[in-house]
Write an enzyme that holds these catalytic residues in place. Structure first.
Site, PDB file in Angstrom:
ATOM      1  N   LYS A 166      -0.797  28.974  52.172  1.00 29.85           N
ATOM      2  CA  LYS A 166       0.590  28.549  52.383  1.00 29.85           C
ATOM      3  C   LYS A 166       0.613  27.283  53.241  1.00 29.85           C
ATOM      4  CE  LYS A 166       2.157  32.835  53.488  1.00 29.85           C
ATOM      5  NZ  LYS A 166       3.094  33.969  53.664  1.00 29.85           N
TER       6      LYS A 166
ATOM      7  N   LYS B 105     -16.463  18.927  61.356  1.00 29.94           N
ATOM      8  CA  LYS B 105     -16.200  17.978  60.271  1.00 29.94           C
ATOM      9  C   LYS B 105     -17.416  17.101  59.987  1.00 29.94           C
ATOM     10  CE  LYS B 105     -11.238  17.894  61.225  1.00 29.94           C
ATOM     11  NZ  LYS B 105     -10.935  18.933  60.232  1.00 29.94           N
TER      12      LYS B 105
ATOM     13  N   GLU C  60      -5.562  11.477  70.628  1.00 34.44           N
ATOM     14  CA  GLU C  60      -5.466  10.583  71.782  1.00 34.44           C
ATOM     15  C   GLU C  60      -5.336  11.353  73.092  1.00 34.44           C
ATOM     16  OE1 GLU C  60      -1.225  11.206  70.300  1.00 34.44           O
ATOM     17  OE2 GLU C  60      -3.241  10.997  69.445  1.00 34.44           O
TER      18      GLU C  60
ATOM     19  N   GLU D 186      -6.448  21.842  57.896  1.00 33.03           N
ATOM     20  CA  GLU D 186      -6.411  23.065  58.705  1.00 33.03           C
ATOM     21  C   GLU D 186      -5.248  22.890  59.665  1.00 33.03           C
ATOM     22  OE1 GLU D 186      -6.220  25.382  61.413  1.00 33.03           O
ATOM     23  OE2 GLU D 186      -7.990  24.473  62.314  1.00 33.03           O
TER      24      GLU D 186
ATOM     25  N   VAL E 138       1.544  21.265  61.186  1.00 28.73           N
ATOM     26  CA  VAL E 138       2.084  21.180  59.830  1.00 28.73           C
ATOM     27  C   VAL E 138       2.813  19.853  59.591  1.00 28.73           C
ATOM     28  CG1 VAL E 138       3.731  22.194  58.206  1.00 28.73           C
ATOM     29  CG2 VAL E 138       2.172  23.671  59.485  1.00 28.73           C
TER      30      VAL E 138
ATOM     31  N   CYS F  12      -5.076  27.603  66.943  1.00 27.95           N
ATOM     32  CA  CYS F  12      -4.237  27.650  65.744  1.00 27.95           C
ATOM     33  C   CYS F  12      -4.217  29.021  65.088  1.00 27.95           C
ATOM     34  CB  CYS F  12      -4.713  26.596  64.747  1.00 27.95           C
ATOM     35  SG  CYS F  12      -6.473  26.684  64.383  1.00 27.95           S
TER      36      CYS F  12
ATOM     37  N   GLU G  48       5.476  28.241  65.820  1.00 26.62           N
ATOM     38  CA  GLU G  48       4.210  28.183  66.547  1.00 26.62           C
ATOM     39  C   GLU G  48       4.454  27.606  67.942  1.00 26.62           C
ATOM     40  OE1 GLU G  48      -0.349  26.975  65.515  1.00 26.62           O
ATOM     41  OE2 GLU G  48       1.185  25.499  65.019  1.00 26.62           O
TER      42      GLU G  48
ATOM     43  N   GLU H 108     -13.289  24.996  55.942  1.00 28.42           N
ATOM     44  CA  GLU H 108     -14.351  24.459  56.770  1.00 28.42           C
ATOM     45  C   GLU H 108     -15.384  25.554  56.987  1.00 28.42           C
ATOM     46  OE1 GLU H 108     -12.805  20.951  59.392  1.00 28.42           O
ATOM     47  OE2 GLU H 108     -11.817  22.784  60.078  1.00 28.42           O
TER      48      GLU H 108
END
EC number: 1.2.1.8
Length: 483
Positions: A450, A161, A178, A249, A229, A283, A380, A457
């Site tokens: 979706k 990023k 965290e 993402e 999500v 992911c 997931e 990125e």
């Protein structure tokens, strides 16, 4: 404590502490040891980070891109020079084995800084001739950006990023998870050592409320999030209130399709990488492994042999191949999914138990005879749990692979490259692999479709998400007004 940083935050070029913030214990998941204790950012810390970023950005944007590039390249070199100690910290922060962190985490971050350093001087506009008049365009930085990281690849994500944001003239305030807050502080130190002016990359710690304060601030032009999500929905909605640019993402339930002509050992190796690397906490993992019926039992037998041979244990042991999950909470979540898969009729091929007490370990686990309706095929898990589903035809595999709300990634294994290209053209995923899996070079765009996210990125595509286009019309003759 063995990984205690100088301070919880890094703002305006130096460590910053405010012990009135709520405590954030940092736990080494291999043992349960508290290795550091940080504090959540207070409103004063958040304001200092945002103010210094906004203040520093204009001068940075005005700097020649090649000068910005030199600083980022130096930062990349510093990361590579200190990769061993940085990787050790990453292992303590995440529980991932040194065998992984030495090659995959900070190394990818260094690649990102180097890639975008090279790209910065060649980002240009275009000229559009209009007879004697013309239009030219300028790509300008967005301004102050907020980055929100995930706990699975904390340092890599911070670099992914920060690199495009800084290369293209923006400032960034970054909030790591965290759960794994330490790597981002090191990145901030390295950037300052490389010559980055103070204020351009600030790090603040905290939970969701801190992120919400950053995302909704009127000075923020862009938000980039890596996360789940549900978190993405909340952050996206908050960013939309200010009509901010966003990159999201998010999660995935990606298909890996293995046809009966595939190289079996390679396909099994990819399935293992796509489910067990980083203890399954990636992911883009190919957690729905579709295997053509004719080879399913041979695939499962060899997969079980190889999975049972994975060396688990102390992540600091260079021979260990798989470490613990990131936290006790994640361990409990994954074990609950395993029990759900048993209850719904999944056939346990291997694993299925917690392992190597007292850390947050779970065995590499494979379920066969999984159906599309089972929870394991729909949600997931984010742990080392593979679902193997069988199929008969190419058309069936494509339809079932796409029957999900996610769309982050997909993979195809086959010796027929014509078929491979035909299949990936129909898969609803932002990133696809043919006869490979989970390779994410910074030169290539990465992101989903979706519910798996918006924006990209890495690669040249990231330029579009950290800049905006200004069009300038140049009139070369007198103005012809009708009045």
């Amino acid at each position: 404590m063995r990984a205690q940083p100088a301070a919880s935050h890094f703002v305006d070029g130096r460590p910053l502490e405010d012990e009135t913030g709520a405590p954030i214990p940092v736990i080494y998941p291999a043992t349960g040891e508290e290795i550091a204790r940080l504090h959540e950012a207070t409103p004063a810390v958040i304001e200092a980070a945002l103010a210094s970023g906004a203040r520093a950005q204009a001068a940075w944007a005005a700097m020649r891109p090649v000068e910005r590039a030199r600083i980022l390249r130096r930062a990349s070199d510093l990361i590579r020079a200190h990769n061993e100690e940085l990787s050790l910290l990453e292992t303590l922060d995440t529980g991932k084995p040194l065998q992984e962190t030495l090659v995959a985490d900070w190394a990818s971050g260094a690649d990102a800084l180097e890639f975008f350093a090279g790209l910065a001087p060649v980002v240009t506009g275009e000229t559009v001739p209009l007879g004697q008049d013309f239009v030219y365009t300028i790509r300008e930085p967005l301004g102050l950006c907020v980055g929100i990281g995930a706990w699975n690849y904390p340092s890599q994500i911070a670099c992914w990023k920060a690199a495009p944001a800084l290369a293209l003239g923006n400032a960034m305030v970054f909030k790591p998870s965290e759960v794994t807050p330490l790597g981002a502080l090191k990145l901030a130190e390295i950037l300052i050592e490389a010559g980055l002016p103070p204020g351009l990359f600030n790090v603040v710690q905290g939970r969701g409320a801190v992120g919400a304060s950053l995302v909704t601030d009127s000075r923020v032009a862009k938000v980039s999030l890596t996360g789940s999500v549900p978190t993405g929905r909340r952050v996206y909605a908050a960013a939309a209130e200010g009509v901010r640019h966003v990159t999201m993402e998010l999660g995935g339930k990606s298909p890996l399709i293995v046809f009966d002509d595939a190289d079996l050992e390679s396909a099994i190796g990819a399935a293992m990488l796509g489910n067990f690397y980083s203890a399954g906490q990636i992911c883009s993992n190919g957690t729905r492994v579709f295997v053509q019926k004719g080879i399913k039992e041979a695939f499962l037998a060899r997969l079980a042999e190889r999975a049972d041979a994975i060396r688990m244990g102390d992540p600091l042991d260079p021979e260990v191949q798989m470490g613990p999950l990131v936290s006790q909470a994640q361990l409990e979540k994954v074990l609950a999914y395993i029990e759900k898969a048993r209850a719904e009729g999944g056939r346990l091929v291997c694993g299925g138990e917690a392992s190597v007490s007292p850390g947050c370990y779970v065995q590499p686990t494979v379920f066969a005879d999984v159906t599309d309706a089972m929870t394991l095929a729909r949600e997931e898990v984010f742990g080392p749990v593979m679902a193997v589903l069988d199929f008969e035809t190419e058309e069936e595999a494509i339809a079932r692979a796409n029957a999900t709300d996610f769309g982050l990634a997909a993979g195809v294994f086959t010796a027929d490259l014509t078929r491979a290209h035909r299949v990936v053209a129909q898969l609803q995923a932002g990133t696809c692999w043919i006869n490979a899996y989970n390779l994410t070079p910074v030169e290539a765009p990465f992101g989903g479709v979706k519910l798996s996210g918006v924006g990209r990125e890495n690669g040249r595509a990231a330029v579009q998400h950290y800049t905006q286009v200004k069009s300038v019309y140049v009139g070369m003759g007198p103005v012809d007004a009708p009045y």
